[in-house]
Design a protein around this motif. Structure first.
Motif, PDB file in Angstrom:
ATOM      1  N   THR A 145      22.719 -46.291  54.820  1.00 45.45           N
ATOM      2  CA  THR A 145      23.367 -46.998  53.168  1.00 45.45           C
ATOM      3  C   THR A 145      22.356 -45.139  52.291  1.00 45.45           C
ATOM      4  O   THR A 145      21.363 -44.254  53.534  1.00 45.45           O
ATOM      5  CB  THR A 145      21.695 -48.081  52.585  1.00 45.45           C
ATOM      6  OG1 THR A 145      20.757 -47.931  53.183  1.00 45.45           O
ATOM      7  CG2 THR A 145      22.983 -49.021  53.265  1.00 45.45           C
ATOM      8  N   LEU A 146      22.844 -45.043  51.271  1.00 42.81           N
ATOM      9  CA  LEU A 146      22.224 -44.334  50.690  1.00 42.81           C
ATOM     10  C   LEU A 146      20.972 -44.360  49.696  1.00 42.81           C
ATOM     11  O   LEU A 146      20.592 -43.385  48.907  1.00 42.81           O
ATOM     12  CB  LEU A 146      23.515 -43.582  50.127  1.00 42.81           C
ATOM     13  CG  LEU A 146      24.622 -42.294  50.851  1.00 42.81           C
ATOM     14  CD1 LEU A 146      24.883 -43.173  52.284  1.00 42.81           C
ATOM     15  CD2 LEU A 146      25.327 -42.502  49.835  1.00 42.81           C
ATOM     16  N   SER A 147      20.550 -45.318  50.008  1.00 45.34           N
ATOM     17  CA  SER A 147      19.102 -45.582  48.760  1.00 45.34           C
ATOM     18  C   SER A 147      18.748 -46.816  49.477  1.00 45.34           C
ATOM     19  O   SER A 147      19.140 -47.802  49.648  1.00 45.34           O
ATOM     20  CB  SER A 147      19.184 -45.675  47.791  1.00 45.34           C
ATOM     21  OG  SER A 147      20.234 -46.801  47.280  1.00 45.34           O
ATOM     22  N   ASP A 148      17.175 -46.872  49.228  1.00 45.76           N
ATOM     23  CA  ASP A 148      16.587 -48.231  49.742  1.00 45.76           C
ATOM     24  C   ASP A 148      17.082 -49.736  49.080  1.00 45.76           C
ATOM     25  O   ASP A 148      16.907 -50.372  49.264  1.00 45.76           O
ATOM     26  CB  ASP A 148      15.030 -48.275  49.575  1.00 45.76           C
ATOM     27  CG  ASP A 148      14.528 -47.181  49.935  1.00 45.76           C
ATOM     28  OD1 ASP A 148      14.929 -46.911  51.453  1.00 45.76           O
ATOM     29  OD2 ASP A 148      13.511 -46.521  50.737  1.00 45.76           O
ATOM     30  N   SER A 149      17.506 -49.286  47.533  1.00 44.93           N
ATOM     31  CA  SER A 149      18.264 -50.433  46.822  1.00 44.93           C
ATOM     32  C   SER A 149      18.930 -51.073  47.568  1.00 44.93           C
ATOM     33  O   SER A 149      19.385 -52.034  47.192  1.00 44.93           O
ATOM     34  CB  SER A 149      17.688 -50.364  45.620  1.00 44.93           C
ATOM     35  OG  SER A 149      18.747 -48.874  45.124  1.00 44.93           O
ATOM     36  N   MET A 150      20.547 -50.375  47.950  1.00 40.87           N
ATOM     37  CA  MET A 150      21.118 -50.247  48.381  1.00 40.87           C
ATOM     38  C   MET A 150      21.134 -51.076  49.869  1.00 40.87           C
ATOM     39  O   MET A 150      21.346 -51.893  50.323  1.00 40.87           O
ATOM     40  CB  MET A 150      21.985 -49.445  48.213  1.00 40.87           C
ATOM     41  CG  MET A 150      22.685 -48.617  47.571  1.00 40.87           C
ATOM     42  SD  MET A 150      23.433 -47.063  48.110  1.00 40.87           S
ATOM     43  CE  MET A 150      24.731 -47.631  48.599  1.00 40.87           C
ATOM     44  N   LYS A 151      19.868 -50.279  50.769  1.00 38.81           N
ATOM     45  CA  LYS A 151      19.550 -51.005  51.965  1.00 38.81           C
ATOM     46  C   LYS A 151      19.117 -52.372  51.965  1.00 38.81           C
ATOM     47  O   LYS A 151      19.303 -53.871  52.696  1.00 38.81           O
ATOM     48  CB  LYS A 151      18.626 -49.826  52.585  1.00 38.81           C
ATOM     49  CG  LYS A 151      17.635 -51.339  53.564  1.00 38.81           C
ATOM     50  CD  LYS A 151      16.655 -50.049  54.481  1.00 38.81           C
ATOM     51  CE  LYS A 151      16.194 -50.593  55.263  1.00 38.81           C
ATOM     52  NZ  LYS A 151      15.023 -49.593  55.823  1.00 38.81           N
ATOM     53  N   GLU A 152      18.493 -52.931  51.118  1.00 39.75           N
ATOM     54  CA  GLU A 152      17.904 -54.095  50.331  1.00 39.75           C
ATOM     55  C   GLU A 152      18.804 -55.010  50.310  1.00 39.75           C
ATOM     56  O   GLU A 152      18.887 -56.487  50.524  1.00 39.75           O
ATOM     57  CB  GLU A 152      17.203 -54.061  49.130  1.00 39.75           C
ATOM     58  CG  GLU A 152      16.087 -55.251  48.612  1.00 39.75           C
ATOM     59  CD  GLU A 152      15.241 -55.740  48.020  1.00 39.75           C
ATOM     60  OE1 GLU A 152      15.071 -56.590  47.209  1.00 39.75           O
ATOM     61  OE2 GLU A 152      14.953 -54.430  47.297  1.00 39.75           O
ATOM     62  N   ASN A 153      19.949 -54.740  48.871  1.00 41.27           N
ATOM     63  CA  ASN A 153      21.369 -55.394  49.229  1.00 41.27           C
ATOM     64  C   ASN A 153      21.600 -55.785  50.106  1.00 41.27           C
ATOM     65  O   ASN A 153      22.395 -57.197  49.878  1.00 41.27           O
ATOM     66  CB  ASN A 153      21.509 -55.009  47.854  1.00 41.27           C
ATOM     67  CG  ASN A 153      23.314 -55.501  47.670  1.00 41.27           C
ATOM     68  OD1 ASN A 153      24.337 -55.776  48.459  1.00 41.27           O
ATOM     69  ND2 ASN A 153      23.341 -56.056  46.846  1.00 41.27           N
ATOM     70  N   ILE A 154      21.926 -54.824  51.471  1.00 41.88           N
ATOM     71  CA  ILE A 154      23.178 -55.241  52.209  1.00 41.88           C
ATOM     72  C   ILE A 154      21.858 -55.753  53.470  1.00 41.88           C
ATOM     73  O   ILE A 154      22.393 -57.231  54.154  1.00 41.88           O
ATOM     74  CB  ILE A 154      23.363 -53.149  53.423  1.00 41.88           C
ATOM     75  CG1 ILE A 154      24.331 -52.916  51.942  1.00 41.88           C
ATOM     76  CG2 ILE A 154      24.221 -53.798  54.568  1.00 41.88           C
ATOM     77  CD1 ILE A 154      24.759 -53.816  51.943  1.00 41.88           C
ATOM     78  N   HIS A 155      20.647 -55.898  53.568  1.00 37.78           N
ATOM     79  CA  HIS A 155      20.277 -56.103  54.751  1.00 37.78           C
ATOM     80  C   HIS A 155      20.009 -58.199  53.996  1.00 37.78           C
ATOM     81  O   HIS A 155      20.369 -58.708  54.930  1.00 37.78           O
ATOM     82  CB  HIS A 155      18.138 -56.156  54.318  1.00 37.78           C
ATOM     83  CG  HIS A 155      17.539 -57.183  55.201  1.00 37.78           C
ATOM     84  ND1 HIS A 155      17.282 -56.692  56.307  1.00 37.78           N
ATOM     85  CD2 HIS A 155      16.584 -57.962  54.227  1.00 37.78           C
ATOM     86  CE1 HIS A 155      16.472 -57.491  57.253  1.00 37.78           C
ATOM     87  NE2 HIS A 155      15.812 -58.277  56.183  1.00 37.78           N
ATOM     88  N   ASN A 156      20.253 -58.537  52.762  1.00 39.27           N
ATOM     89  CA  ASN A 156      20.195 -59.819  52.079  1.00 39.27           C
ATOM     90  C   ASN A 156      21.546 -60.395  52.927  1.00 39.27           C
ATOM     91  O   ASN A 156      21.950 -61.255  52.714  1.00 39.27           O
ATOM     92  CB  ASN A 156      20.419 -59.767  51.029  1.00 39.27           C
ATOM     93  CG  ASN A 156      19.085 -59.552  50.578  1.00 39.27           C
ATOM     94  OD1 ASN A 156      17.374 -59.701  50.660  1.00 39.27           O
ATOM     95  ND2 ASN A 156      18.771 -59.104  49.161  1.00 39.27           N
ATOM     96  N   LYS A 157      22.190 -59.301  53.279  1.00 34.58           N
ATOM     97  CA  LYS A 157      24.184 -60.008  53.685  1.00 34.58           C
ATOM     98  C   LYS A 157      23.679 -59.884  55.129  1.00 34.58           C
ATOM     99  O   LYS A 157      24.472 -61.008  55.742  1.00 34.58           O
ATOM    100  CB  LYS A 157      24.685 -59.009  53.196  1.00 34.58           C
ATOM    101  CG  LYS A 157      25.246 -59.312  51.539  1.00 34.58           C
ATOM    102  CD  LYS A 157      25.923 -58.532  51.914  1.00 34.58           C
ATOM    103  CE  LYS A 157      26.196 -57.732  49.887  1.00 34.58           C
ATOM    104  NZ  LYS A 157      27.414 -56.695  49.024  1.00 34.58           N
TER     105      LYS A 157
END
Length: 405
Positions: free
Chosen positions: A158-170
């Motif tokens: 991912t390109l940011s940690d906030s994106m990483k958190e979003n994907i991690h929830n999925k």
């Protein structure tokens, strides 16, 4: 390693050259790279990178159906090109669009090699939030496709940690690494140009304080925000450089409201773009008023920092935190244009504050987003993914068969 790199909208002469930088770095380190793209580049080899194209027709002004046809053309043609490519160790596929993941997964299974998937935009969350995807069956299908691609990747980027958190929830058990967009400091720092000649070509640069928006002018960028800023701060010159579906609307609003301190320039090549940035004082990133867009990772943000430009944002999120930490700019609530203008006036009228912010911007670019450092991280992700999957691939196993592995 022999890397098959899949990027539908691969660029190397304009802004957004992340894939070019990564692929070139791989070649410089002795690896082999075959890059499959939809754009019709006029060369088969580029700095040691083998480039194959599906010659897929695409532009931002296409209708939704037109884009869908374009995406499907790329899916089919890229599969054919990828299957013909021999002796591949790993596939690296980067979105958008998300449909890039379809050929990546299928060829990964056919060739029994691991696939790493890079998520540049949180899709389909963004088009759902922006009401672009409306029909329930399309939303359901898009979400199913997203998870299917993630499940079949051995590693996600991912390109940011906030994106990483979003994907991690999925996909909570999936290996995810954040590699932000790049500030190409080594290249930027060696640029040279004639300011007088540049001003002759672009007369709008002949002003003491210029705020530039450089890059895409699509729906999510909400470039009409610049019109309101320009109307309320006529002593500041605003420049919009680039192309996109909303450019015509921006030009129309500028004319209708007689905004004389807003200038709109057509997209230029990468080198000229950086020359123009070097002549400006502040970079601006704008997005539409949707919270999900706060996690974006627009290339322009990193180009600004690398070019010693303080940055202003019309949103709050991880980039605002970076700017605040380094005192290199500021992010504002979407509706608070007055606060942004007040800050811009401080930068314009206080040389010491401005010079400090400009220096801090470069420090952030070197410390957090240096292209060479992040390219090394990218290679390590590929190598770790390869080492974990090589044994099973050679035995005939297929990567990604364990859900959320």
């Amino acid at each position: 390693m022999k890397v098959l790199y899949l990027h539908q909208h691969f660029e190397y002469q304009k802004s957004g050259t992340r894939s070019y930088q990564f692929a070139k770095w791989l070649v410089e380190q002795g690896h082999e790279v075959t890059l499959v793209t939809g754009l019709d580049h006029d060369c088969e080899w580029m700095d040691g990178i083998r480039v194959l194209t599906t010659k897929t027709k695409y532009c931002q002004t296409l209708s939704f159906l037109g884009r869908l046809v374009s995406f499907m053309h790329f899916v089919v043609m890229s599969i054919l090109l990828m299957i013909r490519t021999k002796n591949i160790d790993v596939i690296y596929a980067t979105s958008t669009p998300l449909t890039v993941g379809i050929p990546a997964v299928l060829v990964s299974r056919i060739k029994r090699v691991p696939m790493v998937f890079e998520i540049r935009d949180v899709w389909p969350d963004v088009p759902i939030e922006l009401n672009v995807l409306k029909k329930k069956w399309m939303i359901h299908l898009a979400k199913k496709l997203e998870i299917w691609i993630y499940d079949n990747a051995v590693h996600l980027v991912t390109l940011s940690d906030s994106m990483k958190e979003n994907i991690h929830n999925k996909v909570p058990n999936k290996k995810i690494t954040t590699i932000p967009n790049l500030a190409n400091n080594r290249w930027i720092d060696h640029l040279s140009f004639d300011p007088k000649q540049l001003v002759e070509e672009f007369p709008c640069l002949n002003h003491s304080f210029k705020v530039i928006h450089h890059g895409s002018m699509g729906q999510v960028n909400h470039v009409e925000y610049l019109v309101g800023l320009a109307e309320k701060s006529k002593e500041i010159r605003y420049i919009a450089l680039g192309n996109g579906a909303e450019k015509e609307r921006l030009e129309r609003l500028k004319a209708e409201r007689n905004v004389e301190n807003l200038f709109i320039i057509d997209e230029v090549d990468k080198t000229t773009g950086y020359h123009i940035l070097a002549m400006c004082q502040v970079g601006i990133v704008t997005v539409a008023d949707y919270e999900i867009l706060n996690m974006n990772s627009a290339n322009k943000f990193f180009d600004y920092l690398g070019s010693r430009l303080p940055v202003v944002l019309n949103y709050e999120g991880w980039q605002k935190r970076v700017l605040n930490h380094y005192e290199a700019g500021e992010g504002f609530p979407f509706a608070n244009q007055e606060a942004m203008i007040k800050y811009l006036r401080v930068l314009k009228n206080n040389k010491n504050i401005y010079e400090s912010a400009a220096s801090n911007a470069k420090t952030a670019a070197v410390t957090l987003f240096d292209a060479d450092k992040l390219s090394e991280k990218f290679v390590s992700v590929l190598q770790s993914s390869l080492s974990k999957e090589t044994a099973s691939c050679r035995k005939g196993g297929m990567p990604g068969t364990d859900s959320h592995s």
